[in-house]
Write an enzyme that holds these catalytic residues in place. Structure first.
Site, short mmCIF file in Angstrom:
data_model
loop_
_atom_site.label_atom_id
_atom_site.label_comp_id
_atom_site.label_asym_id
_atom_site.label_seq_id
_atom_site.Cartn_x
_atom_site.Cartn_y
_atom_site.Cartn_z
N ARG A 321 -12.97 -45.29 -49.68
CA ARG A 321 -11.52 -45.23 -49.45
C ARG A 321 -11.25 -44.84 -48.00
O ARG A 321 -11.90 -43.95 -47.46
CB ARG A 321 -10.86 -44.23 -50.40
CG ARG A 321 -11.05 -44.61 -51.86
CD ARG A 321 -10.33 -43.70 -52.82
NE ARG A 321 -10.62 -44.06 -54.21
CZ ARG A 321 -10.11 -43.43 -55.27
NH1 ARG A 321 -9.29 -42.42 -55.10
NH2 ARG A 321 -10.44 -43.82 -56.49
N ARG A 336 -11.72 -34.62 -49.71
CA ARG A 336 -11.20 -35.96 -49.43
C ARG A 336 -12.15 -36.65 -48.47
O ARG A 336 -12.20 -36.32 -47.27
CB ARG A 336 -9.79 -35.89 -48.85
CG ARG A 336 -9.03 -37.20 -48.94
CD ARG A 336 -7.62 -37.06 -48.42
NE ARG A 336 -6.81 -36.15 -49.20
CZ ARG A 336 -6.20 -36.46 -50.34
NH1 ARG A 336 -6.35 -37.67 -50.86
NH2 ARG A 336 -5.47 -35.58 -50.97
N GLU A 408 -6.60 -32.19 -57.74
CA GLU A 408 -6.81 -33.27 -58.70
C GLU A 408 -8.29 -33.63 -58.81
O GLU A 408 -8.96 -33.85 -57.81
CB GLU A 408 -6.02 -34.53 -58.27
CG GLU A 408 -6.18 -35.69 -59.23
CD GLU A 408 -5.61 -37.00 -58.68
OE1 GLU A 408 -6.03 -38.07 -59.16
OE2 GLU A 408 -4.76 -36.93 -57.76
N SER A 411 -7.78 -38.64 -63.36
CA SER A 411 -6.52 -39.20 -63.85
C SER A 411 -6.83 -40.21 -64.95
O SER A 411 -7.94 -40.72 -65.04
CB SER A 411 -5.73 -39.87 -62.72
OG SER A 411 -6.41 -41.02 -62.25
N ARG A 459 -15.41 -33.75 -55.90
CA ARG A 459 -14.46 -32.72 -56.32
C ARG A 459 -15.00 -31.89 -57.48
O ARG A 459 -14.65 -30.72 -57.63
CB ARG A 459 -13.12 -33.36 -56.68
CG ARG A 459 -12.45 -33.95 -55.44
CD ARG A 459 -11.03 -34.37 -55.68
NE ARG A 459 -10.47 -34.99 -54.48
CZ ARG A 459 -9.24 -35.46 -54.38
NH1 ARG A 459 -8.41 -35.36 -55.42
NH2 ARG A 459 -8.82 -36.02 -53.25
#
Length: 498
Positions: A321, A336, A408, A411, A459
């Protein structure tokens, strides 16, 4: 009666059943019986550049129910506003009306041309025959022009429609991320009798990461994992895959380079402003940002048997990403990054089952993170925080003591038929009577797709290091992971190792 809308994903109450006409891939407008209140989802068109004198067909098309959009203009407009979308609904409807008008003219000219052709089959005077020949020639020329206009309008319409998002579950809270509601809180903050370190400091002292060397080799937001951190990544991946397999998921590893069109069909914009997708120069390929994309493509342009559903996959892949626009303290260390390993769950199911499978996915995530002893909350994400494909999305945010905040880690999204109508993934319902074939076969329906993160490795490592750190600088490994790490129970500083 409660009905689920496959285009919008919306649940309707006490509505009449209806067969909904749609615009077919051949651009012939007609009616066809469908599942009650099944409405066509929107799709992007990967149209190539064109000039005023040349018609270039898009690389792919989706069945889009513009009639439904027109008939439910107010609801679609409200949804666009609630999701803070930039979609131009008025332009879409304007183009649709133009297309219908041109389509009528095309059909009229075709009928006239057929009438002229039939008249020429009989005995005619030479002068009459010549007159009909001229008339047929003129009709043909008019028809060619109108058919070119029809193709151009169709391409424009598909291109504009790509920005209209899926409809939204009625229970989704309105507003931005701060409006998201907590659906579950699990565990409590870890209590420490000593000064808490973040994962970057812990990793440095335990010799688990090397960000500096990675920055020299690859650039910022890259990293090397070292020593026990390597075992931790492999352990997390194997643990997550194993747990998903226990729940009936088929394991996959996926391609990590895919065609741009597949990225688009899954609802991402590989070449849009602030895209998160790495595109490969001088090619039509991209690096994946999630295994959702290649897994979604496995059954592209397929008709599945109803008995094969649901299809449940758990996929391991590396993800890439750009993190365009990302800034702030939350970008420090592993939180990140540009490249990471992830285990993704993906389900293809019947439309009437997607809500229940969405619940199943979030329950699996909650079970996994609870078993590791994380303190986390599950959020029902607000309208402005939903990606274009998502009808509803639950996020899991875990407490990260070093950051002093929730972050986070997962999801779970129900995309209804938004992706499947772009990818062309359908199923044929099976009746209790003997199956019919050919024209008498039951009409196909589009599946619903769902995705959920079982384990985003970096994470998870942040959570593990920060939550299970000890006063002497060591980190305890949660019991479920130990069998996947050679029985390792604790990561100790080098000076404490025997």
């Amino acid at each position: 009666m409660v009905l689920h809308c496959c285009f919008t994903g919306t649940t309707f109450h006490s509505l009449k059943l209806a067969a909904i006409p749609y615009l077919s891939k051949t651009l012939t407008y007609y009616s066809r019986p469908l599942l009650p209140l099944v409405v066509r989802s929107l799709s992007a068109s990967a149209a190539a550049a064109t000039d005023d004198n040349k018609v270039v067909k898009p690389q792919w098309k989706a069945a889009i129910d513009f009639k439904w959009i027109r008939d439910h203009k107010e609801s679609v407009a409200v949804n666009i506003k609630n999701r803070n979308s930039t979609a131009n609904l008025e332009l879409v409807l304007e183009l649709y009306e133009k297309l219908l008008n041109v389509q009528k003219e095309v059909e009229k000219l075709r009928a006239e041309r057929n009438a002229v052709a039939n008249m020429m089959k009989g005995k005619l005077e030479p002068s009459e025959r010549q007159k009909l020949i001229e008339e047929g020639k003129n009709l043909k020329e008019e028809l060619v022009t109108l058919e070119e206009d029809l193709l151009k309008l169709t391409d424009e319409l598909q291109q504009e429609a790509q920005s209209i998002p899926n409809m939204t579950h009625p229970d989704v809270p309105l507003g931005g991320e701060d409006s998201s509601t907590v659906r579950k809180m699990v565990g409590k903050h870890a209590e420490f009798s000593f000064a808490v370190k973040d994962h970057v400091q812990l990793g440095k002292e335990l010799d688990l990461f090397d960000f500096d060397a990675a920055a020299e080799v690859s650039g910022s937001k890259f990293y090397y994992l070292k020593n026990e951190a390597v075992l931790l990544e492999m352990g997390l991946v194997n643990w997550a895959v194993s747990e998903a397999m226990k729940r009936g998921f088929t394991p996959l590893t996926t391609p990590e380079i895919v065609r741009s069109s597949v990225v688009e069909k899954c609802g991402f914009q590989p070449r849009g402003t602030n895209t998160q997708v790495y595109s490969i120069e001088n090619s039509d390929q991209c690096l994946i940002g999630t295994a959702e994309i290649p897994v979604g493509g496995i059954h592209m342009d397929s008709i599945l048997s109803e008995s094969s559903l649901p299809l449940k996959y758990v996929a391991f892949s590396h993800c890439f990403r750009t993190e365009a626009g990302a800034a702030g303290a939350a970008t420090r260390g592993l939180y990140r990054v540009h490249q990471f390993s992830k285990v993704e769950m993906f389900i293809l199911c019947r439309p009437d089952e997607s809500d229940s499978y969405h619940e199943e996915l979030i329950e699996i995530e909650e079970e996994l993170f609870s078993s590791l002893g994380f303190h986390f909350k599950t959020l029902d994400m607000a309208t402005e925080d939903l990606g274009a494909p998502a009808y509803r999305k639950f996020d899991v945010e875990a407490w990260m003591p070093g950051l002093g905040r929730y972050g986070e880690i997962s999801s779970a999204s129900n995309c209804t038929d938004y992706q499947s109508r772009r990818l062309g993934i359908r199923f044929r319902p099976e009746s209790s009577s003997s199956p019919k074939k050919g024209k008498n076969a039951a009409p196909t329906q589009f599946v619903h797709t769902l995705n959920a993160t079982a384990c985003a490795v970096p994470r998870m490592i942040v959570c593990l290091l920060e939550n299970f750190q000890q006063e002497d600088g060591s980190v305890i490994i949660p019991e479920p992971l130990r069998p996947f790490m050679g029985g390792l129970q604790i990561i100790k500083p080098k000076h404490l190792q025997n």
